[in-house]
Design an enzyme around this catalytic site. Sequence first.
Site, short mmCIF file in Angstrom:
data_model
loop_
_atom_site.label_atom_id
_atom_site.label_comp_id
_atom_site.label_asym_id
_atom_site.label_seq_id
_atom_site.Cartn_x
_atom_site.Cartn_y
_atom_site.Cartn_z
N THR A 29 42.24 31.28 44.27
CA THR A 29 40.79 31.16 44.33
C THR A 29 40.13 32.17 43.39
O THR A 29 40.62 33.29 43.25
CB THR A 29 40.33 31.43 45.79
N GLY A 30 39.01 31.74 42.79
CA GLY A 30 38.26 32.66 41.93
C GLY A 30 38.08 32.08 40.54
O GLY A 30 38.59 31.00 40.23
N SER A 31 37.38 32.82 39.69
CA SER A 31 37.05 32.28 38.37
C SER A 31 38.30 32.12 37.49
O SER A 31 38.39 31.18 36.70
CB SER A 31 36.01 33.17 37.68
N ASP A 82 47.49 32.78 40.98
CA ASP A 82 46.21 33.26 41.50
C ASP A 82 45.76 34.49 40.71
O ASP A 82 46.57 35.13 40.03
CB ASP A 82 46.36 33.61 42.99
N ASP A 85 41.66 41.23 41.80
CA ASP A 85 40.53 42.12 41.50
C ASP A 85 41.00 43.39 40.82
O ASP A 85 40.27 43.97 40.01
CB ASP A 85 39.78 42.45 42.80
N GLY A 98 36.79 37.21 46.51
CA GLY A 98 36.19 35.92 46.85
C GLY A 98 36.33 35.59 48.34
O GLY A 98 35.88 34.53 48.79
N GLU A 104 45.42 33.32 50.76
CA GLU A 104 46.14 33.72 49.54
C GLU A 104 47.42 34.45 49.91
O GLU A 104 48.48 34.23 49.30
CB GLU A 104 45.24 34.61 48.67
N LYS A 122 41.39 44.15 34.50
CA LYS A 122 41.80 44.32 35.91
C LYS A 122 42.96 45.30 36.06
O LYS A 122 43.32 45.67 37.17
CB LYS A 122 42.22 42.96 36.50
C1 5RP Z 1 39.66 35.65 45.78
C2 5RP Z 1 40.56 36.52 44.97
C3 5RP Z 1 40.45 36.41 43.50
O1 5RP Z 1 41.71 36.18 42.97
C4 5RP Z 1 39.90 37.69 42.94
O2 5RP Z 1 38.67 37.98 43.58
C5 5RP Z 1 39.70 37.61 41.42
O3 5RP Z 1 38.66 36.73 41.14
P1 5RP Z 1 38.26 36.37 39.64
O4 5RP Z 1 39.38 35.56 39.08
O5 5RP Z 1 36.98 35.59 39.80
O6 5RP Z 1 38.05 37.66 38.89
O7 5RP Z 1 41.34 37.29 45.45
O8 5RP Z 1 39.76 35.93 47.14
#
Ligand code: 5RP
Length: 222
Positions: A29-31, A82, A85, A98, A104, A122
């Site tokens: 999940t996430g961008s 996945d 952060d 997210g 996850e 990151k």
């Molecule tokens: C969601 C997550 C995401 O993988 C994490 O927040 C990274 O998000 P993004 O790819 O938008 O930077 O753990 O729960």
Amino acid sequence: MSDQDIGKRRAAEAALEFLPEGEVIGVGTGSTANYFIECLRDQRQRIAGAVASSEATAERLKAAGIELFDLNSVGTLPLYVDGADEATEHRQLIKGGGGALTREKIIAAASRTFVCIADASKLVRRLGAYPLPVEVIPMARSYVARQIVALGGRPVYRQGFVTDNGNIILDVLDIHGLDIVEPIKLEQTINNIAGVVTNGLFAARGADVLLLGSADGVQRFG
Ligand code: 5RP
């Protein structure tokens, strides 16, 4: 497109190399995971389908024409892809920005290979600058918050947010007060508080492969 988005997209593209032909994979999940779903759209005939780590990801996978599977109906997944952060070069992570951390963590645990994709910003030397998300059963919110304060953290209630599992999130600031030097120990300590579903430290089961994308290319750890 920003440099960060270029990095996310490159990392997502690089993860395609790990696709197991004809099998069901886990998708996060996430961008960054969304970039991976975009890449998967064109390659969807290579896999049987996917298990989603959130309702939002399930919607995107469906829209991309990828068949959805329940984790209970498939065995061990060969691959989970996945974002994160924060990530260290030892492939320990903070996730859950997210709010999808519990699903996850379940999918990561049920997968043989966890490929984490992220933009290069990151990468950290030590986890903890990013607030650590903790998913909590609603009735335990105050109790868990007090326990986290007693451990040296500063929990902040994520206002107006309910997880896909019907729970709330406490984001823990000042995590350095919680001795993040030993992330596996901290992950276990927080998970042992009654009312905690799980926390966003992915240390006991980190990523097997970390792909960090930037405008210069993709750096691989693991
Ligand atoms: C969601 C997550 C995401 O993988 C994490 O927040 C990274 O998000 P993004 O790819 O938008 O930077 O753990 O729960």
